[in-house]
Design a protein around this motif. Sequence first.
Motif, PDB file in Angstrom:
ATOM      1  N   ARG A  27       0.832  -1.205   0.000  1.00 16.31           N
ATOM      2  CA  ARG A  27       0.000   0.000   0.000  1.00 16.31           C
ATOM      3  C   ARG A  27       0.867   1.256   0.000  1.00 16.31           C
ATOM      4  O   ARG A  27       0.568   2.229  -0.705  1.00 16.31           O
ATOM      5  N   LYS A  30       2.290   1.764  -3.491  1.00 14.23           N
ATOM      6  CA  LYS A  30       1.296   2.312  -4.419  1.00 14.23           C
ATOM      7  C   LYS A  30       1.150   3.818  -4.237  1.00 14.23           C
ATOM      8  O   LYS A  30       1.059   4.571  -5.208  1.00 14.23           O
ATOM      9  N   TYR A  82      -0.876   2.070 -12.148  1.00 10.86           N
ATOM     10  CA  TYR A  82      -1.987   2.149 -11.209  1.00 10.86           C
ATOM     11  C   TYR A  82      -2.804   3.418 -11.441  1.00 10.86           C
ATOM     12  O   TYR A  82      -2.267   4.431 -11.891  1.00 10.86           O
ATOM     13  N   VAL A 101      -9.206   3.898  -3.529  1.00  3.28           N
ATOM     14  CA  VAL A 101      -8.644   2.697  -4.143  1.00  3.28           C
ATOM     15  C   VAL A 101      -7.511   3.091  -5.079  1.00  3.28           C
ATOM     16  O   VAL A 101      -7.594   4.112  -5.768  1.00  3.28           O
ATOM     17  N   THR A 103      -5.556   0.929  -8.037  1.00  2.19           N
ATOM     18  CA  THR A 103      -5.693  -0.384  -8.660  1.00  2.19           C
ATOM     19  C   THR A 103      -5.084  -0.419 -10.061  1.00  2.19           C
ATOM     20  O   THR A 103      -4.975   0.612 -10.727  1.00  2.19           O
ATOM     21  N   ASP A 104      -4.729  -1.620 -10.495  1.00  3.46           N
ATOM     22  CA  ASP A 104      -4.304  -1.827 -11.879  1.00  3.46           C
ATOM     23  C   ASP A 104      -5.427  -2.434 -12.711  1.00  3.46           C
ATOM     24  O   ASP A 104      -5.242  -2.773 -13.874  1.00  3.46           O
ATOM     25  N   SER A 105      -6.623  -2.565 -12.099  1.00  6.91           N
ATOM     26  CA  SER A 105      -7.781  -3.097 -12.814  1.00  6.91           C
ATOM     27  C   SER A 105      -9.052  -2.414 -12.322  1.00  6.91           C
ATOM     28  O   SER A 105      -9.591  -2.766 -11.264  1.00  6.91           O
ATOM     29  N   ARG A 106      -9.527  -1.433 -13.065  1.00  7.32           N
ATOM     30  CA  ARG A 106     -10.737  -0.705 -12.690  1.00  7.32           C
ATOM     31  C   ARG A 106     -11.940  -1.649 -12.570  1.00  7.32           C
ATOM     32  O   ARG A 106     -12.757  -1.519 -11.655  1.00  7.32           O
ATOM     33  N   ALA A 109     -11.750  -3.729  -9.350  1.00  4.00           N
ATOM     34  CA  ALA A 109     -12.011  -2.902  -8.171  1.00  4.00           C
ATOM     35  C   ALA A 109     -13.498  -2.606  -8.027  1.00  4.00           C
ATOM     36  O   ALA A 109     -14.058  -2.704  -6.930  1.00  4.00           O
ATOM     37  N   ASN A 229      -9.205  -5.650   1.408  1.00  2.00           N
ATOM     38  CA  ASN A 229      -9.090  -5.702  -0.049  1.00  2.00           C
ATOM     39  C   ASN A 229      -7.758  -5.122  -0.513  1.00  2.00           C
ATOM     40  O   ASN A 229      -7.354  -4.047  -0.083  1.00  2.00           O
ATOM     41  N   ASP A 230      -7.075  -5.824  -1.392  1.00  2.00           N
ATOM     42  CA  ASP A 230      -5.732  -5.427  -1.803  1.00  2.00           C
ATOM     43  C   ASP A 230      -5.696  -4.092  -2.546  1.00  2.00           C
ATOM     44  O   ASP A 230      -4.671  -3.403  -2.533  1.00  2.00           O
ATOM     45  N   ASP A 231      -6.782  -3.713  -3.208  1.00  2.00           N
ATOM     46  CA  ASP A 231      -6.808  -2.458  -3.962  1.00  2.00           C
ATOM     47  C   ASP A 231      -7.104  -1.244  -3.083  1.00  2.00           C
ATOM     48  O   ASP A 231      -6.884  -0.106  -3.500  1.00  2.00           O
TER      49      ASP A 231
END
Length: 251
Positions: A27, A30, A82, A101, A103-106, A109, A229-231
């Motif tokens: 975190r 990021k 990200y 958040v 994230t690398d994936s909207r 997420a 949650n990782d994001d």
Amino acid sequence: MAGHSKWKNIAHRKGKQDAARGKIFTRLSKEIMVAARQGGGDPTANARLRLAISKAREHNMPNDNIERVIKKATGELEGVNYEEISYEGYGPAGVAVYVEVVTDSRNRAASDMRHIFSKYGGNLGESGCVSWMFDKKGIININKADITIDEEELLLLALDAGADDLIGDEDAFEIVTEPDSFEQVKEQLVAADIQINSSEITMVPQNTISLTGDDAKKMLKLMEKLEENDDVQNVYANFDISDEDMQKYHS
């Protein structure tokens, strides 16, 4: 402010558990990466990056890790792209919940947020539905046991440095600042040999909703699942739960 402080105490204890699993470094990395991408890799010219690096060092992240993340952000090394997204919604009894958040994936997420809110007693709302209920503030936490001056002296020192307020409880003081004066206040406190326990720019609720019983239990579970949650970088909510219920329902 009480709800904010209590949850941050829980988050701090959880942070120690996360650190053992390496999640806290992820975190922090990021946050450094996003800050460097937005404002450049020079912390002297990028206030958000300075704050992210300071937070990373508070958690004992090695300098090599920090430098590597900055190089990935500025393109010197290959890295993941990200993006920042915020989600807003409601918990039990209409508690406002604001989630940040990275994230690398909207798509992932968005799916995760819908699932967590719906499964754990909340409702995901539209952008802007609750953000107006929070103010962005700098919070500097000082343990009473770590300082030799009294509350009045600390208040005068903080106000002279540009702080807005000083809030105390049994064990600690919280100095509240505007984001623009946060670094200045920190620097002057350090110059006065005041030991800082933790510091951050955060979202503070304007008002809180008192929760008891089942609503308190559900709210803490929702917060816990969002934090896991990782994001998710940060979760803010405007609830207030008694110390007794906090101990009873938070595992």
